[in-house]
Design a protein around this motif. Sequence first.
Motif, short mmCIF file in Angstrom:
data_model
loop_
_atom_site.label_atom_id
_atom_site.label_comp_id
_atom_site.label_asym_id
_atom_site.label_seq_id
_atom_site.Cartn_x
_atom_site.Cartn_y
_atom_site.Cartn_z
N ASP A 81 2.31 1.86 -3.44
CA ASP A 81 1.30 2.37 -4.38
C ASP A 81 1.02 3.85 -4.14
N VAL A 82 0.87 4.24 -2.88
CA VAL A 82 0.61 5.65 -2.58
C VAL A 82 1.78 6.53 -3.03
N ALA A 118 -3.63 4.79 -6.94
CA ALA A 118 -4.50 5.12 -5.81
C ALA A 118 -5.58 4.07 -5.64
N ALA A 120 -4.12 0.85 -4.17
CA ALA A 120 -3.87 0.95 -2.73
C ALA A 120 -5.16 0.75 -1.94
N ILE A 142 0.83 -1.20 0.00
CA ILE A 142 0.00 0.00 0.00
C ILE A 142 0.87 1.26 0.00
N PHE A 195 1.68 6.93 -6.75
CA PHE A 195 0.59 7.84 -7.12
C PHE A 195 1.05 9.29 -7.03
#
Length: 409
Positions: free
Chosen positions: A84-85, A181, A184, A81, A88
């Motif tokens: 991924d953030v 986003a 995540a 997570i 982004f």
Amino acid sequence: MVMESRSLWRNRDFTIFWFAQTLSVAGDSFSYVALPLLVLHATGSVTQMGLLTGVAAAGSIIAGIFAGVVADRVRRRTLLIVCDVARFILYASIPVVWWFSPQIWLLYVVVPLAAAFAMVFRVGYVAAVPYLVGADKITEANGRLSGTYAAAWVGGPMLAGIISGVFGPTAAVAIDASTFAVSAIGLSFIRPRTRPSEAPSRVSARDFFIGAQFLWKHPVLRSLTVLLAFLAFLTTGLTDIYVFYVGHHLNQPDRTVGYVLAAGAVGTIIAAVLVSYARRALGFGACWIGSYALSGFAIACVGLSTSVPVIAGLVTVVVFGTSMAGICSLSLRQEVTPDHLLGRVTSAFWTIHMSLGPIGAAVLTVGVARYGVRALLLAAGTICVLIAVAASLTPIRQARPEAAPAMGD
């Protein structure tokens, strides 16, 4: 590692993971086309394209040094997570800045940082898959993930080429950012699990070498790591060469570049469908060696053609071969590596085998500028075939290396 065997369709966590990552990869396929086009439109230089690819690969290599230790020490869902953030935020900065004025320097900051987070993500992802599925479902799970990823890549590059032609490449990058986003958010719905930890609680310098030691002690993984380092030298810059060849040398529009790269993704779909059957029927060695021999032959042939449909077909064959070999290699590492070492072994494997990638990307693209596409692709393809022949003289040729007695820690 979770050992129960059940249908992947009934595995809730794997299904969520599968969906989230397919969506994220679909977005990645946009940047795969858009970023080289941003550089090509701004500079017209294939050398700049290769340099950016090399810088990205360097970011991956540096991150790979510590990615495995992190993946083996923290909850893997949380790690995915966070990655991924971060991606982004990084990719979203490109269209925001480009809105005011194109800034090539920003790509040299964002792309290697995003590649570093991508490496950490990939290590955590590989380490998480065996824990989400039963041990006997690993190859099937990797094939399914690769197949749907490839399906996303079929439509993604085509759409990216169209969107880049109409709205500009930055719009395609913005779409990629949004998918991270969503990924995540999807990962947050996976139920966290407590996995057994047999590694020492205190992090030491030796942690960074444990993965490499495991690879060295395993004869098949050792041979794979060494040969893939040379293959990475030859193949890391291929996408830039395809984009330059079709978009500049053949003077085709952006959407045609997208079609060629999308056609290549069909090769991964075919490989994903066939890989579990081929590996059972032919064995690991025949699949891996034959796949890279086929890819090398197709790479050489790309440089001999000026027909876009023929080039697209050959790129499909190249990607089929590399995907078939890649899924086999990935599955073997997951099968023979203890869970508590899998992150470190994975990061060591990728760090070592990608070590020559940045140099190769720079050398090949500079070579294209000096000697032309045909000469470079002929040379690269021929050497790939020779490496495949060399693999037949190593332990890679074994049909069932996963059945060998388990190695001690």
